[in-house]
Design a protein around this motif. Sequence first.
Motif, mmCIF file in Angstrom:
data_model
loop_
_atom_site.group_PDB
_atom_site.id
_atom_site.type_symbol
_atom_site.label_atom_id
_atom_site.label_comp_id
_atom_site.label_asym_id
_atom_site.label_seq_id
_atom_site.Cartn_x
_atom_site.Cartn_y
_atom_site.Cartn_z
ATOM 1 N N ILE A 7 0.841 -1.206 0.000
ATOM 2 C CA ILE A 7 0.000 0.000 0.000
ATOM 3 C C ILE A 7 0.875 1.255 0.000
ATOM 4 O O ILE A 7 0.590 2.227 -0.710
ATOM 5 C CB ILE A 7 -0.950 -0.012 1.211
ATOM 6 C CG1 ILE A 7 -1.924 -1.194 1.104
ATOM 7 C CG2 ILE A 7 -1.721 1.301 1.310
ATOM 8 C CD1 ILE A 7 -2.786 -1.396 2.335
ATOM 9 N N VAL A 8 1.950 1.216 0.788
ATOM 10 C CA VAL A 8 2.880 2.348 0.814
ATOM 11 C C VAL A 8 3.483 2.561 -0.567
ATOM 12 O O VAL A 8 3.600 3.700 -1.049
ATOM 13 C CB VAL A 8 3.991 2.104 1.859
ATOM 14 C CG1 VAL A 8 5.102 3.147 1.727
ATOM 15 C CG2 VAL A 8 3.413 2.122 3.257
ATOM 16 N N LYS A 20 7.428 14.517 -5.700
ATOM 17 C CA LYS A 20 8.880 14.460 -5.611
ATOM 18 C C LYS A 20 9.376 13.113 -5.108
ATOM 19 O O LYS A 20 10.537 12.753 -5.314
ATOM 20 C CB LYS A 20 9.380 15.572 -4.684
ATOM 21 C CG LYS A 20 9.154 16.982 -5.233
ATOM 22 C CD LYS A 20 9.713 18.026 -4.290
ATOM 23 C CE LYS A 20 9.497 19.435 -4.833
ATOM 24 N NZ LYS A 20 10.030 20.468 -3.910
ATOM 25 N N MET A 21 8.513 12.380 -4.425
ATOM 26 C CA MET A 21 8.913 11.077 -3.881
ATOM 27 C C MET A 21 8.854 9.968 -4.918
ATOM 28 O O MET A 21 9.320 8.851 -4.657
ATOM 29 C CB MET A 21 8.012 10.723 -2.695
ATOM 30 C CG MET A 21 8.117 11.670 -1.514
ATOM 31 S SD MET A 21 9.742 11.555 -0.721
ATOM 32 C CE MET A 21 9.652 9.894 -0.048
ATOM 33 N N TYR A 30 13.344 1.990 -5.365
ATOM 34 C CA TYR A 30 14.111 1.429 -4.253
ATOM 35 C C TYR A 30 13.225 0.695 -3.249
ATOM 36 O O TYR A 30 13.739 0.136 -2.275
ATOM 37 C CB TYR A 30 14.869 2.544 -3.526
ATOM 38 C CG TYR A 30 15.818 3.306 -4.424
ATOM 39 C CD1 TYR A 30 16.995 2.719 -4.882
ATOM 40 C CD2 TYR A 30 15.533 4.604 -4.825
ATOM 41 C CE1 TYR A 30 17.861 3.407 -5.711
ATOM 42 C CE2 TYR A 30 16.395 5.302 -5.658
ATOM 43 C CZ TYR A 30 17.558 4.699 -6.097
ATOM 44 O OH TYR A 30 18.415 5.379 -6.917
ATOM 45 N N HIS A 31 11.938 0.689 -3.484
ATOM 46 C CA HIS A 31 11.028 0.024 -2.553
ATOM 47 C C HIS A 31 11.229 -1.486 -2.642
ATOM 48 O O HIS A 31 11.262 -2.046 -3.738
ATOM 49 C CB HIS A 31 9.579 0.385 -2.893
ATOM 50 C CG HIS A 31 8.585 -0.075 -1.866
ATOM 51 N ND1 HIS A 31 8.216 0.694 -0.791
ATOM 52 C CD2 HIS A 31 7.900 -1.243 -1.748
ATOM 53 C CE1 HIS A 31 7.333 0.040 -0.063
ATOM 54 N NE2 HIS A 31 7.138 -1.145 -0.615
ATOM 55 N N PRO A 32 11.357 -2.186 -1.526
ATOM 56 C CA PRO A 32 11.623 -3.633 -1.574
ATOM 57 C C PRO A 32 10.524 -4.404 -2.296
ATOM 58 O O PRO A 32 9.337 -4.065 -2.208
ATOM 59 C CB PRO A 32 11.684 -4.039 -0.092
ATOM 60 C CG PRO A 32 11.934 -2.775 0.651
ATOM 61 C CD PRO A 32 11.303 -1.680 -0.145
ATOM 62 N N ASN A 33 10.926 -5.431 -3.017
ATOM 63 C CA ASN A 33 9.983 -6.325 -3.687
ATOM 64 C C ASN A 33 9.679 -7.481 -2.727
ATOM 65 O O ASN A 33 10.469 -8.410 -2.588
ATOM 66 C CB ASN A 33 10.596 -6.849 -4.992
ATOM 67 C CG ASN A 33 9.612 -7.663 -5.805
ATOM 68 O OD1 ASN A 33 8.795 -8.388 -5.263
ATOM 69 N ND2 ASN A 33 9.698 -7.539 -7.114
#
Length: 710
Positions: A633-634, A642-643, A649-652
Amino acid sequence: MATVTEAVDRTLHPMGFINPDVPPLTEKENTFAPHDLNGNLRTIADADRNPRAEHHASGDATSKTSSLDEKKQPDVNVDEMVGMTTDPFVPFDDLPDERHQIITIRAMVVGCICGALVGASNIYLGLKTGWTFGASLFGAIIGFAVLKPLGRALPEKFPILGGSFGPRENNIVQTAATAAGGLSSVFISGIPAMHSLGLLSTPEKDFPRLITLTIVGGYFGFAFATPLRKFFIIYLARELRLIFPTPSATAMTIRSMHAAASGEAIAKLKMRALGIAFSLAFIQRVVSQYVGINTAVSYYAGSILAWGIIGPSLIHTGAAWGKQIAPKDPDWDRYMSFGSLSAAASNKDHPSPRFWLLWPGVLLMIVVSFTELFLQYKLFGFIAKAIWRGSCEWLNTQYSKRKGTPHAFLSRQGVQDESDLVEDPALPHEQVKWWMWLPLLVLVIIMTCVVMGVQFEMPVGMSLLAVFLAFFFSFLAVQCAGVTDITPLTAASKASQIVLGGATKGEHWATSKAQRLNLLGGSIASMGANQASDLVGDFRVGFLLRTPPTQQWIAQGLGTIVAVFLAPALYILFVKAYPCVIDPEAETCPFAGPSIAAWRAVAVAVTDPVFPVPRTSGIFAIVFACFGGFMSIVRHYGYKGKMAKYRVYHPNFMCIGLAFTMGAFPSYYWAKRSPKSFDIYGFAIAAGLIAGEGIGGVLNAVFQIAGKIA
């Protein structure tokens, strides 16, 4: 899109895409975002400032993409695609002329050979890692590299091999490769899970019924994909923003190779790199992973967490028990093997670390997959409205034929906004008629019930339930692939197993029968959804290249014949050479079979009268899976503005979960230092290493069997 890996629900595409008009490594994201005269990428903002901007070579059609009413569109993320200034729902118009009959012997032979190579590699790679890669792009580039020079060198009327080779015939090669290279996923998951649980006979004895199972599963997807072309690629495409990113980039690759000298040169360089890498890997089987840096890091981190931290902690606290590697050697007697899944180590009272870790890994993959699916909830409403509108339109047409005047209510409900219309480039005589696919679909459903009943003792009701699940998840898989470029096979297969598990419990059947029907039903649903989404993706490629659907349909049907015999044969070859693949008592095996363990675990969990999960493992699984769902969800909502650049880079968490059940850094460095050379050579080398490793594995299996016989 063929052979979508269940592990990450994304197809791994060897070779890399080709589009000289965009920066290296951005071909898929920028398929419909060409450069301006200064060499800069044009964006939606540029188009808004210049409303007269022409879209890419689309005749009199104007770009409607940037002017769509955003309030009408579902809030989806199409793989971080750059703003598009060309209309993705208008076929390419700058294609060279070709002969009408583009389905040729040479195209089918080369396509099926490419598909067979990918299928062979996928059985090997899938049993090793749970990952597979698609045959679509592989077939497109290999087909071009082989047949384009032949078309130039040989006279036009030279038998079989002669004649010019254009993008539409190239599309036929790619389509045949996709169909011929499919159906391997079930032979690295559901089928070996049944054999490992002793629910079937031996693979060799089961060969005839494995073929019939593959025929009904494969041709269900083939028949059902045909009407989905009209529904998803024409009727709903613009309204739901069904870009189909990977098939669209594949179509652009084919166009670039045929339309630009630079595209052809890139294809030749890729082929040279692939040939060298294939030869090296074939001679000396190397270990290579065709995955992105995020996937590799996530998998590596999951492995460290599972086997470097949690596993030793379980042994230390007495929550799980390992097996001493060398009990009589004082220097090594404290070292433990964590990997046993034997009957003695697969119970809630005396679990091995692998058995304990299996449940958090499986539940994490299920929860993350379903969370990603439910985050596309707005699409479901749009689909329901589209089905209602289409039904009203059809009923109004029938009413008008009988009464001579349209029905007022049906006319209002059945009208589609003109801005959402997509023109089908195929002429009426080039369309696949209903009488070509509907009788075949009905026949396949009947044969599914017959095959399941006669050969596997599955009641008709359970067979029809499996067929319904295959219908539902085929529909869902195509929709998700069109919007997000992700095919939710994990959700499809595991949801099917859970639904079928509930159905079998209500019948109070013996555990072994319930598990067999559970895995069979899940296999049918998975095969149908996989094949349907693959072939609809091919129709999208054909739509952009203006390939007649009838000729694509024939190529798909012929290619599927290869797949239904090849996939079971390769599975039997590997199992005969390496019996440990289906032997849970084996302490060591060169094939980890993570997908086998996941399917087996779900089947046992939903059918076993005694819940087999250790208490501590179950608690950790629930907490860990909830955390994984929250992080999904995040990922979906947390990276805005901007994010957004940090999303990569978000973990899979799918890969982290896979690491619990069971070489990207040099590539990352190369891509950063020299993206152009990596774009040309990097993917091709990876593809060659994987293909060489896979084909070398097949040859090794043959030698292994020959050695046993000798």
